[in-house]
Design an enzyme around this catalytic site. Structure first.
Site, mmCIF file in Angstrom:
data_model
loop_
_atom_site.group_PDB
_atom_site.id
_atom_site.type_symbol
_atom_site.label_atom_id
_atom_site.label_comp_id
_atom_site.label_asym_id
_atom_site.label_seq_id
_atom_site.Cartn_x
_atom_site.Cartn_y
_atom_site.Cartn_z
ATOM 1 N N GLN A 112 6.158 -11.451 7.369
ATOM 2 C CA GLN A 112 5.521 -11.588 8.250
ATOM 3 C C GLN A 112 5.271 -10.757 9.260
ATOM 4 O O GLN A 112 4.026 -11.226 10.076
ATOM 5 C CB GLN A 112 6.785 -13.016 8.967
ATOM 6 C CG GLN A 112 5.999 -13.728 9.871
ATOM 7 C CD GLN A 112 7.143 -14.907 11.322
ATOM 8 O OE1 GLN A 112 7.780 -14.281 10.810
ATOM 9 N NE2 GLN A 112 6.818 -14.181 11.965
ATOM 10 N N HIS A 170 9.590 -3.442 2.652
ATOM 11 C CA HIS A 170 8.539 -3.732 1.441
ATOM 12 C C HIS A 170 10.053 -4.079 0.231
ATOM 13 O O HIS A 170 10.166 -4.798 -0.112
ATOM 14 C CB HIS A 170 8.135 -2.491 1.232
ATOM 15 C CG HIS A 170 6.580 -2.218 2.609
ATOM 16 N ND1 HIS A 170 6.860 -0.483 3.139
ATOM 17 C CD2 HIS A 170 5.811 -3.156 1.993
ATOM 18 C CE1 HIS A 170 5.275 -0.482 3.431
ATOM 19 N NE2 HIS A 170 4.672 -1.288 3.284
ATOM 20 N N MET A 204 0.687 -1.006 -0.294
ATOM 21 C CA MET A 204 0.176 0.253 0.186
ATOM 22 C C MET A 204 1.192 1.152 0.340
ATOM 23 O O MET A 204 0.296 2.227 0.105
ATOM 24 C CB MET A 204 -0.988 -0.424 1.535
ATOM 25 C CG MET A 204 -2.014 -1.534 1.099
ATOM 26 S SD MET A 204 -3.187 -0.982 2.051
ATOM 27 C CE MET A 204 -2.692 -0.963 3.891
ATOM 28 N N GLN A 212 -2.530 -11.790 8.185
ATOM 29 C CA GLN A 212 -2.928 -12.225 6.599
ATOM 30 C C GLN A 212 -2.434 -13.055 5.743
ATOM 31 O O GLN A 212 -2.563 -13.385 4.560
ATOM 32 C CB GLN A 212 -2.261 -10.615 6.598
ATOM 33 C CG GLN A 212 -2.217 -10.097 4.787
ATOM 34 C CD GLN A 212 -1.738 -9.098 4.612
ATOM 35 O OE1 GLN A 212 -2.191 -7.579 4.871
ATOM 36 N NE2 GLN A 212 -1.003 -8.402 4.026
HETATM 37 P P1 AMP Z 1 1.649 -2.565 3.578
HETATM 38 O O1 AMP Z 1 2.314 -2.034 2.567
HETATM 39 O O2 AMP Z 1 1.604 -2.528 5.195
HETATM 40 O O3 AMP Z 1 0.288 -3.521 2.999
HETATM 41 O O4 AMP Z 1 2.973 -4.508 3.242
HETATM 42 C C1 AMP Z 1 3.117 -4.770 2.133
HETATM 43 C C2 AMP Z 1 4.040 -6.090 2.865
HETATM 44 O O5 AMP Z 1 5.016 -5.878 3.295
HETATM 45 C C3 AMP Z 1 2.999 -7.195 2.386
HETATM 46 O O6 AMP Z 1 3.380 -8.594 2.883
HETATM 47 C C4 AMP Z 1 3.695 -6.888 4.869
HETATM 48 O O7 AMP Z 1 3.275 -8.252 5.693
HETATM 49 C C5 AMP Z 1 5.422 -6.345 4.165
HETATM 50 N N1 AMP Z 1 5.431 -5.653 5.467
HETATM 51 C C6 AMP Z 1 5.466 -4.024 6.026
HETATM 52 N N2 AMP Z 1 6.409 -4.286 7.037
HETATM 53 C C7 AMP Z 1 7.138 -5.161 6.856
HETATM 54 C C8 AMP Z 1 8.068 -5.174 8.341
HETATM 55 N N3 AMP Z 1 8.275 -4.390 8.902
HETATM 56 N N4 AMP Z 1 9.331 -6.862 7.563
HETATM 57 C C9 AMP Z 1 9.196 -7.406 6.441
HETATM 58 N N5 AMP Z 1 7.250 -7.298 5.427
HETATM 59 C C10 AMP Z 1 7.088 -6.062 5.470
#
Ligand code: AMP
Length: 281
Positions: free
Chosen positions: A150, A37, A30, A155
């Protein structure tokens, strides 16, 4: 990196890339990108011929309209970061490109128990929204590998279920949580924390570490409650502090010392809701 905004154009590009023999890795996000990310992008780059990242703040997964309105948007910076990582394609659709028929009458996914607990309980409809968007994105990108963090433990389980339910030909790879040096899980929502809140936020990962250190076979409720009270006393409003089976997310009250466990926390710090989790063995 090329930026594609329309689903049809993306599909054509993917068909062309596939015809050259490239495997495709996909990282849905997002935006408001951070090193968590980017770790997903790096994993994809290491395994795939073509890495596609999407940035789409999906309205259907926000149960709280205020959270949606305040979701950080930093697109220029995101593009720079993706370029630096060597991401091949950024898919940047608008709402109409993802939901051409509008956001009414969207499919319902039979997520069962998973949707009734933890995030599902405190954010009603959230995982239906996640499935609606991820299913559409997977249909558009048709990746070989899907990279998920993770950090969003439940999710990952929901998407695993979606892949099974819809028999999608994709392998999901779960990437460990990337943390700040003090232990705070990286999150786009961290940008919304004041300096004082940011300092305090570390208590969430510290509490997970505490559970990991202190847990012993036998009843777990005392430890769980102690942590919940601690966070409340520190000024958080916890939605939950949970200790659960790592494969099913069923709560575990009495531990045999062998079952694989995960501890999960969701808590508000004033306006900002933070989540984190830790495997306990
Ligand atoms: P989001 O933009 O929050 O929807 O996250 C996009 C992807 O990045 C999702 O698969 C999240 O689980 C992953 N993600 C977000 N924060 C972290 C983090 N600190 N470490 C690893 N993956 C992450």
């Amino acid at each position: 990196m090329i930026i594609i905004k329309q689903t049809k154009a993306l599909k054509n590009y993917i068909i062309h890339s596939r015809s050259t023999g490239a495997t495709i890795g996909f990282v849905p996000t997002m935006g408001a990108l951070h090193n968590g990310h980017l770790e997903l992008i790096r994993r994809s780059k290491a395994n795939s011929g073509l890495t596609v990242c999407s940035i789409f703040v999906n309205p259907t997964q926000f149960n709280d309209p205020k959270d949606f309105e305040k979701y950080p948007i930093t697109i220029e910076n995101d593009i720079d970061l993706l370029e630096q990582q060597g991401c091949d394609v950024l898919f940047l659709p608008d709402v109409a490109a993802i939901y051409p028929q509008g956001m009414q009458h969207l499919p319902h996914y039979e997520l069962g128990f998973l949707e009734t607990i933890l995030e599902g309980k405190y954010r009603p409809g959230h995982f239906q929204g996640v499935c609606q968007v991820v299913h559409r994105l997977l249909n558009a990108v048709q990746p070989d590998h899907l990279y998920m963090g993770q950090k969003d433990y439940q999710q990952c389980m929901v998407i695993k279920k979606l892949i099974e339910l819809e028999k999608l030909p994709v392998a999901m790879i779960v990437v460990p949580t990337v943390r700040e040096t003090d232990g705070l899980a990286m999150s786009s929502r961290n940008m919304r924390l004041s300096a004082a809140e940011r300092k305090k936020a570390v208590q969430i990962s510290a509490t997970l570490q505490f559970i990991k250190r202190e847990i012993k076979p036998g009843e777990l409720e005392t430890l769980r409650q102690r942590c919940q009270h601690y966070l409340t006393a520190e000024g958080f409003r916890p939605d939950y502090v949970a200790i659960a089976d790592a494969d099913t997310l069923h709560a575990v009250d009495d531990w045999d010392g062998k079952q694989q466990l995960v501890a999960l926390i969701a808590a508000y710090l004033n306006e900002v809701r933070l989540i984190d989790n830790m495997l306990l063995q």
